[in-house]
Design an enzyme around this catalytic site. Structure first.
Site, short mmCIF file in Angstrom:
data_model
loop_
_atom_site.label_atom_id
_atom_site.label_comp_id
_atom_site.label_asym_id
_atom_site.label_seq_id
_atom_site.Cartn_x
_atom_site.Cartn_y
_atom_site.Cartn_z
N LYS A 55 -8.01 -117.04 -45.45
CA LYS A 55 -6.49 -115.64 -46.33
C LYS A 55 -6.92 -114.53 -46.33
CE LYS A 55 -2.76 -115.28 -47.46
NZ LYS A 55 -1.59 -114.77 -46.07
N HIS A 90 5.02 -105.16 -14.57
CA HIS A 90 3.79 -105.27 -14.25
C HIS A 90 2.93 -106.06 -14.09
CE1 HIS A 90 5.81 -101.52 -14.09
NE2 HIS A 90 6.10 -101.42 -15.59
N GLU A 92 3.88 -110.91 -33.23
CA GLU A 92 4.02 -111.53 -34.40
C GLU A 92 4.37 -112.90 -33.93
OE1 GLU A 92 2.46 -111.40 -37.14
OE2 GLU A 92 3.04 -112.57 -38.59
N CYS A 125 4.05 -114.65 -61.12
CA CYS A 125 4.07 -114.12 -62.14
C CYS A 125 5.03 -116.02 -62.90
CB CYS A 125 4.95 -113.51 -63.46
SG CYS A 125 3.66 -112.39 -63.19
N ARG A 183 0.29 -120.23 -58.17
CA ARG A 183 1.33 -118.85 -57.30
C ARG A 183 0.60 -117.95 -57.57
NH1 ARG A 183 6.60 -120.14 -59.59
NH2 ARG A 183 7.45 -117.57 -59.90
N GLU A 207 -1.76 -118.97 -34.54
CA GLU A 207 -2.74 -119.10 -36.17
C GLU A 207 -2.43 -120.96 -36.30
OE1 GLU A 207 -1.16 -116.32 -38.14
OE2 GLU A 207 -2.80 -116.30 -39.60
N ASN A 255 8.50 -111.85 -66.64
CA ASN A 255 8.49 -112.21 -65.00
C ASN A 255 8.78 -111.10 -64.59
OD1 ASN A 255 7.49 -112.77 -62.23
ND2 ASN A 255 8.82 -115.16 -62.35
N GLY A 256 8.71 -110.10 -63.30
CA GLY A 256 9.82 -109.68 -62.18
C GLY A 256 9.51 -107.59 -63.07
N LYS A 314 2.21 -116.52 -35.20
CA LYS A 314 2.18 -117.21 -35.97
C LYS A 314 2.05 -118.25 -35.36
CE LYS A 314 1.93 -115.84 -39.20
NZ LYS A 314 1.96 -114.66 -39.40
N TRP A 366 1.04 -111.93 -62.73
CA TRP A 366 0.71 -110.77 -61.54
C TRP A 366 0.45 -109.07 -61.23
CZ3 TRP A 366 -2.00 -111.87 -56.49
CH2 TRP A 366 -1.74 -111.41 -55.57
C1 AGP Z 1 -1.88 -113.36 -40.71
O1 AGP Z 1 -1.13 -114.26 -40.53
C2 AGP Z 1 -3.41 -113.50 -41.28
N1 AGP Z 1 -3.52 -114.35 -41.60
C3 AGP Z 1 -3.87 -112.20 -40.64
O2 AGP Z 1 -3.22 -112.02 -39.57
C4 AGP Z 1 -3.11 -111.54 -41.26
O3 AGP Z 1 -2.66 -111.46 -41.52
C5 AGP Z 1 -5.18 -110.00 -42.07
O4 AGP Z 1 -6.31 -110.87 -41.95
C6 AGP Z 1 -4.94 -108.78 -42.57
O5 AGP Z 1 -4.94 -109.62 -44.05
P1 AGP Z 1 -4.61 -108.83 -45.26
O6 AGP Z 1 -3.26 -108.33 -44.89
O7 AGP Z 1 -4.86 -109.33 -46.50
O8 AGP Z 1 -5.21 -107.33 -45.11
#
Ligand code: AGP
Length: 626
Positions: free
Chosen positions: A621, A518, A495, A2, A30, A502, A112-113, A499, A85
């Site tokens: 994204k 293994h 994860e 928001c 935002r 990516e 907001n909130g 990161k 939002w």
């Molecule tokens: C995460 O850093 C990535 N951009 C990607 O793995 C993402 O998490 C994945 O594409 C799933 O997206 P979502 O959570 O919008 O479904």
């Protein structure tokens, strides 16, 4: 989450609409799904105004601008504006802010909130004959402030009386036609800054809202109310005691202001994790402390009859599911599988009406995950969506939804959505445990209390990341990094590696530490950097000691060991080239902490390489194609 703008300008200078709309445009980053504004209309010198005009529309600001062309607003000195939002109620025109309070539409309010106790407040207002035009928690506050105003005839005092009855996190801004030239705002655990102009004053969710007009600002503390007029900004506490905001000068440019002065959205979003986790926990319990779920369209009987849980997701969301599996099985004793959504869809999964398919998605639009949900429904499964985006396709296609309240995530690399997703999965697991009874039903409230302590631990952790940043800069030329973890530390290793791949384009692999011998140990050669996520010494089954042995094994082969370990864990020290400390937490909650240094490391290393941290190459994204 928001955007909020407030403005009071000089008498007879009717540019409130322009200032508010400009502020909303600057807050677009935002993320939002509807927008609106309210202006005092019919102002006369020193008297009451004729009313408050409101215009609002779902969708982007362009829709609101079109409405303003079709239905122009009056010239005004005083206005408030909002980009929403959606949290309570979908992104519709009716749910967009501002909301009128009272029956005469002389008060308008934006928010907001999340108002955690809005259900009980709304029930009481309904019993008193108040009618509602939206599904929002905000409208409750609007009616309460309007009623308080009718009693005390002072907008600041009316706001003060109401905020003391509200629970949760909120910023509220209100205008009243009887007090033209005044905007009153209150904040608790939600952003609000005051912009100090010459003969005009501003309010904003952040300084971006008014940076085109002034660089002088006031910071407010929690539980404070500010009343702005064209000439002054007066601050009081929620108890009515006069106080002062903390003045500061904004030296960011407009682009930096959007990122709160941080170098990237990713950096900003990493730092927002305490709020993201806390907001995701807000409103999940009723007055008796029992867990409740949002928008539940699955009966308790159906949930009690569940014999299997399948979590489907992609990327970071998948790793949040992998993390949650440990807790969900432990608390519910229901078998829980975690599967990549695109794999689930194209095999022949064993799913029936007693299977609960939980999809996890930040965007709610990931096509692979959506297809998995549709397939699960075709097979007769019950579906719950854990999602960060209100009204997105996946929650709409699911039987129930549990929203994460991380706020908009702009950086492609997911950070705050990840910790919010784990939090939401834990809430779901505890809810199921509570429904089904058994030993963990009794412990659910204790675990919730422990979860509520996590945001401040993340805050502490984030404050001590200087050494991690130094290590990242030092490693800018590294070509390969390995990550090891065990139990809930295993998905964190995956994860952490994701990161780095990516955003820093470095070869990175995560492994279960037990798997080392293994195969992966063959990769260890002198100087190979390896992050090891070490379980706390209290983790059952002696896992801590086993991971410490793994560190010794790779160190003996020349690995450079970067060890993430709990405060006070001295066993790791002899075998660590670097020890990165995290606050102590119960074993299942550790991932909410151990991921943080890995996020910071990746962001810092990518920026040391001069890469675009927020928009890495080849990635989007929201992946809306299969
Ligand atoms: C995460 O850093 C990535 N951009 C990607 O793995 C993402 O998490 C994945 O594409 C799933 O997206 P979502 O959570 O919008 O479904």
């Amino acid at each position: 989450m928001c955007g909020i703008v407030g403005y009071v300008g000089p008498n007879r200078d009717g540019r409130a609409q322009d200032v508010v709309m400009e502020g909303l445009a600057r807050l677009e980053y935002r993320g939002y799904d509807s927008a609106g504004l309210a202006l005092i209309e019919g102002e006369t010198d020193g008297g009451v105004a004729s009313g408050v005009a409101v215009r609002k529309r779902s969708g982007k600001l362009a829709n609101l601008k079109q409405l303003l062309q079709d239905s122009p607003m009056p010239e005004s000195t005083t206005g408030i504006g909002h980009t929403r939002w959606a949290t309570h109620g979908g992104p519709t025109d009716e749910n967009a802010h501002p909301h009128y309070g009272g029956e005469d539409d002389r008060l308008a309010l934006i928010h907001n909130g999340i108002i955690e106790n809005f259900h009980s407040l709304k029930t009481s207002l309904l019993e008193q004959g108040v009618s509602f035009r939206s599904e929002t928690d905000t409208e409750v506050a609007a009616h309460l402030v309007a009623r308080a105003y009718d009693e005390c005839k002072d907008l600041t005092e009316a706001m003060r009386r109401v905020v003391n009855d509200l629970e949760g996190a909120f910023t509220l801004l209100a205008v009243h036609a009887d007090e033209p030239g005044v905007v009153v705002a209150a904040r608790r655990n939600s952003p609000l800054v005051v912009g100090i102009g010459v003969g005009e004053n501003f309010l904003g969710s952040d300084v971006a809202a008014f940076i085109g007009h002034t660089r002088e600002a006031l910071e407010l503390a929690n539980d404070q109310i500010v009343t702005i007029t064209a000439e002054k900004a007066e601050v009081i506490g929620f108890d009515g005691t006069p106080t002062e905001g903390k003045a500061f000068h904004v030296d960011w440019d407009a682009a930096a202001a959007e990122k709160g002065g941080h170098s990237s959205f990713m950096e900003k979003e990493i730092l927002e994790q305490p709020t993201a986790i806390a907001s995701t926990l807000l409103g999940r319990t009723d007055a008796e402390g029992a867990l409740v779920l949002d928008e539940l369209r699955i009966s308790e009987e159906q949930l009690r009859a569940v014999t299997k849980i399948v979590i489907v997701a992609c990327g970071t969301a998948f790793y949040s599911g992998m993390t949650a599996k440990y807790a969900i099985e432990h608390w519910t004793r229901i078998p829980c599988e975690v599967e990549l959504a695109h794999e689930f869809r194209y095999r022949d999964p064993v799913v029936d009406q007693h299977t609960l398919v939980v999809s996890i998605s930040q965007s709610g639009e990931t096509m692979d995950t959506l297809m998995a949900v549709k397939h699960a429904r075709e097979l007769g499964a019950l579906t719950i969506s854990i999602c960060n985006t209100h009204g997105a396709t996946i929650p709409r296609e699911s039987d129930a939804v549990l929203y994460t309240h991380a706020g908009p995530e702009i950086a492609v690399a997911s950070t705050k959505a990840f910790t919010a997703q784990i939090t939401a999965c834990y809430v779901l697991g505890l809810y199921l445990a509570q429904l089904r009874g058994g030993s963990y039903a009794e412990e659910a409230q204790q675990v919730m209390r422990e979860l509520h302590e996590i945001p401040s631990k993340v805050e502490t952790l984030l404050a001590g990341m200087d050494r991690v940043r130094e290590i990242a800069r030092f490693m800018a030329d590294t070509r390969s990094v390995l990550f090891l973890g065990r139990h809930v530390g295993y998905p964190i290793a995956l994860e952490g590696a994701l990161k780095l791949k990516e955003i820093a384009y470095i070869h990175a692999e995560g492994f279960a530490a037990g798997e080392l011998k293994h195969g992966p140990i063959a990769l260890i050669e002198p100087g190979q950097p390896v992050f090891i996520v070490v379980p706390g010494p209290d983790t059952p089954h002696g896992l801590h000691g086993k991971v410490v042995s793994n560190i010794q094994e790779i160190r003996a082969r020349g690995a450079r060991t970067l060890v993430i370990a709990e405060e006070g864990d001295e066993d790791v020290v002899p075998f660590a080239d670097e020890v990165i400390r995290v606050p102590q937490a119960p074993p299942l909650l550790e991932p909410l902490l151990t991921i943080v240094p890995l996020q910071v490391f990746a962001a810092e290393l990518a920026s040391a390489k001069g890469l675009d941290v927020d928009q890495p190459r080849n990635l989007a994204k929201s992946v809306t194609v299969e």
